[in-house]
Design a protein around this motif. Sequence first.
Motif, PDB file in Angstrom:
ATOM      1  N   ASP A 158      87.743  37.155   5.430  1.00  0.00           N
ATOM      2  CA  ASP A 158      87.019  38.427   5.513  1.00  0.00           C
ATOM      3  C   ASP A 158      85.705  38.216   6.253  1.00  0.00           C
ATOM      4  N   LEU A 159      85.636  38.651   7.510  1.00  0.00           N
ATOM      5  CA  LEU A 159      84.406  38.513   8.293  1.00  0.00           C
ATOM      6  C   LEU A 159      83.219  39.171   7.604  1.00  0.00           C
ATOM      7  N   HIS A 160      83.442  40.339   7.024  1.00  0.00           N
ATOM      8  CA  HIS A 160      82.351  41.054   6.372  1.00  0.00           C
ATOM      9  C   HIS A 160      81.809  40.252   5.191  1.00  0.00           C
ATOM     10  N   ALA A 161      82.711  39.658   4.415  1.00  0.00           N
ATOM     11  CA  ALA A 161      82.273  38.832   3.287  1.00  0.00           C
ATOM     12  C   ALA A 161      81.492  37.624   3.770  1.00  0.00           C
ATOM     13  N   ALA A 162      81.864  37.080   4.918  1.00  0.00           N
ATOM     14  CA  ALA A 162      81.141  35.938   5.469  1.00  0.00           C
ATOM     15  C   ALA A 162      79.704  36.312   5.801  1.00  0.00           C
ATOM     16  N   PHE A 163      79.523  37.500   6.360  1.00  0.00           N
ATOM     17  CA  PHE A 163      78.177  37.941   6.738  1.00  0.00           C
ATOM     18  C   PHE A 163      77.342  38.364   5.539  1.00  0.00           C
ATOM     19  N   THR A 164      77.968  38.782   4.475  1.00  0.00           N
ATOM     20  CA  THR A 164      77.219  39.245   3.302  1.00  0.00           C
ATOM     21  C   THR A 164      77.071  38.174   2.230  1.00  0.00           C
ATOM     22  N   ASN A 165      77.654  36.984   2.482  1.00  0.00           N
ATOM     23  CA  ASN A 165      77.561  35.899   1.494  1.00  0.00           C
ATOM     24  C   ASN A 165      77.057  34.592   2.118  1.00  0.00           C
ATOM     25  N   ASN A 166      76.242  34.728   3.148  1.00  0.00           N
ATOM     26  CA  ASN A 166      75.581  33.578   3.772  1.00  0.00           C
ATOM     27  C   ASN A 166      76.551  32.499   4.251  1.00  0.00           C
ATOM     28  N   THR A 224      88.144  26.665   0.464  1.00  0.00           N
ATOM     29  CA  THR A 224      86.710  26.702   0.746  1.00  0.00           C
ATOM     30  C   THR A 224      86.406  27.448   2.044  1.00  0.00           C
ATOM     31  N   VAL A 225      87.450  27.787   2.807  1.00  0.00           N
ATOM     32  CA  VAL A 225      87.283  28.548   4.053  1.00  0.00           C
ATOM     33  C   VAL A 225      87.233  30.039   3.751  1.00  0.00           C
ATOM     34  N   ALA A 226      88.194  30.506   2.958  1.00  0.00           N
ATOM     35  CA  ALA A 226      88.257  31.913   2.539  1.00  0.00           C
ATOM     36  C   ALA A 226      88.301  31.940   1.011  1.00  0.00           C
ATOM     37  N   PRO A 227      87.169  31.698   0.358  1.00  0.00           N
ATOM     38  CA  PRO A 227      87.153  31.614  -1.107  1.00  0.00           C
ATOM     39  C   PRO A 227      87.735  32.879  -1.749  1.00  0.00           C
ATOM     40  N   PRO A 228      88.735  32.738  -2.614  1.00  0.00           N
ATOM     41  CA  PRO A 228      89.389  33.913  -3.196  1.00  0.00           C
ATOM     42  C   PRO A 228      88.424  34.857  -3.901  1.00  0.00           C
ATOM     43  N   LEU A 230      85.540  35.696  -3.123  1.00  0.00           N
ATOM     44  CA  LEU A 230      84.805  36.501  -2.156  1.00  0.00           C
ATOM     45  C   LEU A 230      85.714  37.301  -1.235  1.00  0.00           C
ATOM     46  N   MET A 231      86.913  36.789  -0.946  1.00  0.00           N
ATOM     47  CA  MET A 231      87.708  37.365   0.134  1.00  0.00           C
ATOM     48  C   MET A 231      89.078  37.901  -0.289  1.00  0.00           C
TER      49      MET A 231
END
Length: 278
Positions: A158-166, A224-228, A230-231
């Motif tokens: 999730d790109l959005h989750a990446a930007f909102t979770n540092n 650890t790439v797409a933590p469940p 968060l994503m």
Amino acid sequence: MNFTSANAFIDLPCDENEQMADSFPLNIISGGSHLFGYLLKPDSRYKRPAPAVIMFHGFPGYTTNNDLEYALMRMGAVVIHVNHRGAWGSGGNYLFSNLTEDAAAIAKWVHNPAVAEKYEIDAERIFLAGHSMGGMTVLNASKDLPFIRGVIAMAPYDLHAAFTNNLTKELFEMIEGEGQCLNMTSVSAVYENAEENHQKLSVAATESHLKNFNVLLVAAQKDTVAPPALMVDPLYNALVQQNARVKKVALNANHCFGGQRTELAQILGKWLEENIKN
């Protein structure tokens, strides 16, 4: 013979050429660029027309899904794999904003009556499946594809989750390192494209249209790439609240499902078998 998930790793004995499973090269246009890939067609002893699964790769696609694709073909599905713009020989430049457009172009090509007839595809039983960035892609692309029967997202990124979770440093490093095999104008251009479009591509926000689809979410517990948390979980929880037709399976695996690919294939097959019948 109908689609049979138990045949995931069984090759049917065959003496006649016309019965044999086969593969065909594909060249589909999206955004004015040629997208290259292949189509796998199952043994003709399976019921025709056959259900179809369109498989989408992640970023950049090092974790291939060929094993899953051939397993699905052995079960009795037509499987389509096409590489995105700028990836693995396809034309154009890679941009995150192109992913859903590419997916829609491919799905509409598969759904075209002439194509469905040529490859003996059941146009009412077309499924989208994707891993990592491909999971994000299919979750978003389904919004404009009402004819899709269901959506499978494996460890969706999730790109959005990446930007909102540092997690932007990790994203930039992924583009800079893993993206060297892609056709890009520059690493910065691809990162800036992510920055401009991450909210539009939010995985969690897809719940507004996914409530009308059959959805399978497969999470990797050690990812650890797409933590469940968060994503995957935010979308799953939102869909459950809407009483959507969603199922989530969590495997004891990392992002590539390296040690659980056989189980992953069986999970996909059983879910497809159930949703093909209904």
